[in-house]
Design a protein around this motif. Structure first.
Motif, PDB file in Angstrom:
ATOM      1  N   ASP A  93       0.879  -1.166   0.000  1.00 36.49           N
ATOM      2  CA  ASP A  93       0.000   0.000   0.000  1.00 36.49           C
ATOM      3  C   ASP A  93       0.919   1.219   0.000  1.00 36.49           C
ATOM      4  O   ASP A  93       1.309   1.710   1.058  1.00 36.49           O
ATOM      5  CB  ASP A  93      -0.887  -0.063   1.249  1.00 36.49           C
ATOM      6  CG  ASP A  93      -1.825   1.132   1.367  1.00 36.49           C
ATOM      7  OD1 ASP A  93      -1.960   1.874   0.373  1.00 36.49           O
ATOM      8  OD2 ASP A  93      -2.412   1.312   2.452  1.00 36.49           O
ATOM      9  N   GLY A  94       1.335   1.680  -1.179  1.00 34.89           N
ATOM     10  CA  GLY A  94       2.324   2.758  -1.259  1.00 34.89           C
ATOM     11  C   GLY A  94       3.666   2.224  -0.794  1.00 34.89           C
ATOM     12  O   GLY A  94       4.106   1.171  -1.248  1.00 34.89           O
ATOM     13  N   GLN A  95       4.299   2.941   0.141  1.00 35.64           N
ATOM     14  CA  GLN A  95       5.584   2.470   0.681  1.00 35.64           C
ATOM     15  C   GLN A  95       5.393   1.598   1.920  1.00 35.64           C
ATOM     16  O   GLN A  95       6.345   1.145   2.524  1.00 35.64           O
ATOM     17  CB  GLN A  95       6.496   3.658   1.017  1.00 35.64           C
ATOM     18  CG  GLN A  95       7.313   4.094  -0.186  1.00 35.64           C
ATOM     19  CD  GLN A  95       8.337   5.144   0.163  1.00 35.64           C
ATOM     20  OE1 GLN A  95       8.070   6.321   0.026  1.00 35.64           O
ATOM     21  NE2 GLN A  95       9.493   4.716   0.609  1.00 35.64           N
ATOM     22  N   MET A  96       4.139   1.356   2.258  1.00 36.87           N
ATOM     23  CA  MET A  96       3.791   0.543   3.424  1.00 36.87           C
ATOM     24  C   MET A  96       3.310  -0.824   2.936  1.00 36.87           C
ATOM     25  O   MET A  96       2.616  -0.917   1.936  1.00 36.87           O
ATOM     26  CB  MET A  96       2.664   1.249   4.193  1.00 36.87           C
ATOM     27  CG  MET A  96       2.084   0.473   5.336  1.00 36.87           C
ATOM     28  SD  MET A  96       3.056   0.617   6.815  1.00 36.87           S
ATOM     29  CE  MET A  96       2.742   2.299   7.285  1.00 36.87           C
ATOM     30  N   ILE A  97       3.709  -1.863   3.640  1.00 32.76           N
ATOM     31  CA  ILE A  97       3.204  -3.203   3.328  1.00 32.76           C
ATOM     32  C   ILE A  97       2.437  -3.673   4.555  1.00 32.76           C
ATOM     33  O   ILE A  97       2.987  -3.715   5.654  1.00 32.76           O
ATOM     34  CB  ILE A  97       4.354  -4.190   3.015  1.00 32.76           C
ATOM     35  CG1 ILE A  97       5.152  -3.724   1.801  1.00 32.76           C
ATOM     36  CG2 ILE A  97       3.798  -5.590   2.781  1.00 32.76           C
ATOM     37  CD1 ILE A  97       6.377  -4.564   1.514  1.00 32.76           C
ATOM     38  N   ARG A  98       1.155  -3.995   4.356  1.00 34.77           N
ATOM     39  CA  ARG A  98       0.330  -4.499   5.448  1.00 34.77           C
ATOM     40  C   ARG A  98       0.337  -6.028   5.378  1.00 34.77           C
ATOM     41  O   ARG A  98       0.152  -6.604   4.315  1.00 34.77           O
ATOM     42  CB  ARG A  98      -1.106  -3.989   5.317  1.00 34.77           C
ATOM     43  CG  ARG A  98      -1.203  -2.498   5.450  1.00 34.77           C
ATOM     44  CD  ARG A  98      -2.651  -2.026   5.333  1.00 34.77           C
ATOM     45  NE  ARG A  98      -2.726  -0.579   5.236  1.00 34.77           N
ATOM     46  CZ  ARG A  98      -2.410   0.267   6.210  1.00 34.77           C
ATOM     47  NH1 ARG A  98      -2.004  -0.191   7.363  1.00 34.77           N
ATOM     48  NH2 ARG A  98      -2.499   1.567   6.028  1.00 34.77           N
ATOM     49  N   ILE A  99       0.540  -6.659   6.542  1.00 35.51           N
ATOM     50  CA  ILE A  99       0.591  -8.115   6.597  1.00 35.51           C
ATOM     51  C   ILE A  99      -0.389  -8.600   7.657  1.00 35.51           C
ATOM     52  O   ILE A  99      -0.072  -8.605   8.846  1.00 35.51           O
ATOM     53  CB  ILE A  99       2.014  -8.605   6.926  1.00 35.51           C
ATOM     54  CG1 ILE A  99       3.019  -7.962   5.975  1.00 35.51           C
ATOM     55  CG2 ILE A  99       2.091 -10.124   6.846  1.00 35.51           C
ATOM     56  CD1 ILE A  99       4.406  -7.880   6.531  1.00 35.51           C
ATOM     57  N   PRO A 100      -1.597  -8.993   7.226  1.00 31.98           N
ATOM     58  CA  PRO A 100      -2.556  -9.524   8.207  1.00 31.98           C
ATOM     59  C   PRO A 100      -2.081 -10.882   8.712  1.00 31.98           C
ATOM     60  O   PRO A 100      -1.562 -11.687   7.944  1.00 31.98           O
ATOM     61  CB  PRO A 100      -3.865  -9.638   7.419  1.00 31.98           C
ATOM     62  CG  PRO A 100      -3.476  -9.591   5.982  1.00 31.98           C
ATOM     63  CD  PRO A 100      -2.136  -8.951   5.870  1.00 31.98           C
ATOM     64  N   ILE A 101      -2.226 -11.115  10.004  1.00 28.67           N
ATOM     65  CA  ILE A 101      -1.829 -12.385  10.603  1.00 28.67           C
ATOM     66  C   ILE A 101      -3.079 -13.244  10.698  1.00 28.67           C
ATOM     67  O   ILE A 101      -3.971 -12.958  11.503  1.00 28.67           O
ATOM     68  CB  ILE A 101      -1.222 -12.176  12.020  1.00 28.67           C
ATOM     69  CG1 ILE A 101      -0.094 -11.164  11.996  1.00 28.67           C
ATOM     70  CG2 ILE A 101      -0.782 -13.513  12.612  1.00 28.67           C
ATOM     71  CD1 ILE A 101       1.124 -11.562  11.203  1.00 28.67           C
ATOM     72  N   PRO A 102      -3.160 -14.308   9.876  1.00 22.77           N
ATOM     73  CA  PRO A 102      -4.369 -15.143   9.911  1.00 22.77           C
ATOM     74  C   PRO A 102      -4.451 -15.984  11.180  1.00 22.77           C
ATOM     75  O   PRO A 102      -3.436 -16.246  11.816  1.00 22.77           O
ATOM     76  CB  PRO A 102      -4.210 -16.044   8.670  1.00 22.77           C
ATOM     77  CG  PRO A 102      -2.764 -16.023   8.343  1.00 22.77           C
ATOM     78  CD  PRO A 102      -2.194 -14.751   8.892  1.00 22.77           C
ATOM     79  N   GLU A 103      -5.695 -16.394  11.504  1.00 27.88           N
ATOM     80  CA  GLU A 103      -5.899 -17.318  12.631  1.00 27.88           C
ATOM     81  C   GLU A 103      -5.133 -18.594  12.329  1.00 27.88           C
ATOM     82  O   GLU A 103      -5.075 -19.020  11.182  1.00 27.88           O
ATOM     83  CB  GLU A 103      -7.372 -17.699  12.735  1.00 27.88           C
ATOM     84  CG  GLU A 103      -8.247 -16.907  13.647  1.00 27.88           C
ATOM     85  CD  GLU A 103      -7.796 -16.798  15.085  1.00 27.88           C
ATOM     86  OE1 GLU A 103      -7.190 -17.729  15.645  1.00 27.88           O
ATOM     87  OE2 GLU A 103      -8.065 -15.749  15.665  1.00 27.88           O
ATOM     88  N   LEU A 104      -4.573 -19.193  13.344  1.00 28.44           N
ATOM     89  CA  LEU A 104      -3.879 -20.465  13.139  1.00 28.44           C
ATOM     90  C   LEU A 104      -4.875 -21.615  13.212  1.00 28.44           C
ATOM     91  O   LEU A 104      -5.675 -21.677  14.142  1.00 28.44           O
ATOM     92  CB  LEU A 104      -2.810 -20.666  14.220  1.00 28.44           C
ATOM     93  CG  LEU A 104      -1.580 -19.785  14.136  1.00 28.44           C
ATOM     94  CD1 LEU A 104      -0.669 -20.065  15.319  1.00 28.44           C
ATOM     95  CD2 LEU A 104      -0.822 -20.011  12.852  1.00 28.44           C
ATOM     96  N   THR A 105      -4.807 -22.514  12.237  1.00 30.03           N
ATOM     97  CA  THR A 105      -5.648 -23.705  12.289  1.00 30.03           C
ATOM     98  C   THR A 105      -4.989 -24.694  13.256  1.00 30.03           C
ATOM     99  O   THR A 105      -3.799 -24.568  13.556  1.00 30.03           O
ATOM    100  CB  THR A 105      -5.750 -24.367  10.895  1.00 30.03           C
ATOM    101  OG1 THR A 105      -4.440 -24.787  10.507  1.00 30.03           O
ATOM    102  CG2 THR A 105      -6.318 -23.414   9.869  1.00 30.03           C
ATOM    103  N   SER A 106      -5.758 -25.686  13.701  1.00 25.78           N
ATOM    104  CA  SER A 106      -5.173 -26.657  14.629  1.00 25.78           C
ATOM    105  C   SER A 106      -4.057 -27.451  13.945  1.00 25.78           C
ATOM    106  O   SER A 106      -3.065 -27.805  14.588  1.00 25.78           O
ATOM    107  CB  SER A 106      -6.244 -27.588  15.181  1.00 25.78           C
ATOM    108  OG  SER A 106      -6.917 -28.233  14.123  1.00 25.78           O
TER     109      SER A 106
END
Length: 184
Positions: A93-106
């Motif tokens: 996103d422009g000079q920013m990188i967003r990294i969503p942390i997904p829920e961990l599966t079992s």
């Protein structure tokens, strides 16, 4: 000769530090800036660690952001994060990188726990290798008549106690990390 035991302890501590660094890269359900430590970015014709091309922060519990300093490296940085095998999907996103942390599966939690066990075993092996080096040095010192048999026995006990202490430290660290991974 006591300086040698200090040296062995320093090397064992080094093995412990390496283990902690490996564990920091293991993902739990929360965002941690250390998560991206293993990521290497192709930049300026060489591989650089992520913290040399941008600033990593965790503004929310489930989000990491990377502010890339050089606009030309945004795509390369996002690609490096995606290909690091961490199961993350960066969104530039422009000079920013967003990294969503997904829920961990079992299943993923079980994989991470297995990986933590592997890292811990490497840590134990490293500690035991330091012990072996120390014991060999003691044997050689006794053979060369630099220390007596009693001194050899005493120093061997010291080295063994040191080894036991560090192996227990590795095990305790593993238990803590495993609990962290399995906490939903």
């Amino acid at each position: 000769m006591s300086a040698d035991v200090k040296e062995l302890e320093k090397r064992m501590q080094g093995a412990m530090d390496a283990l902690k660094k490996e564990f920091a890269g293991l993902r739990t359900g929360r965002a941690s800036v250390n998560l991206l430590d293993p990521v290497m970015v192709e930049a300026y014709g060489q591989r650089m660690s992520l913290n040399q091309v941008g600033t990593v922060s965790a503004p929310e519990p489930r989000l990491l952001t990377v502010s890339v300093w050089d606009k030309g490296l945004v795509v390369a940085t996002a690609k490096a994060i995606r290909e690091a095998g961490l199961g993350l999907n960066p969104a530039p996103d422009g000079q920013m990188i967003r990294i969503p942390i997904p829920e961990l599966t079992s299943e993923r939690r079980a994989e991470l726990a297995k990986l933590a066990h592997k890292y811990a075993e490497h840590g134990r092996v490293a500690v035991r290798n330091v012990r072996r080096d120390g014991m060999e040095a003691l044997k050689k010192a006794e053979k060369d008549h630099r220390i007596s048999q009693d001194e050899h026995r005493q120093k061997s006990d010291e080295v063994q106690k040191l080894t036991d202490r560090y192996v227990k430290l590795v095990d305790d660290t593993l238990v803590h990390k495993e609990k962290e991974i399995k906490t939903v």
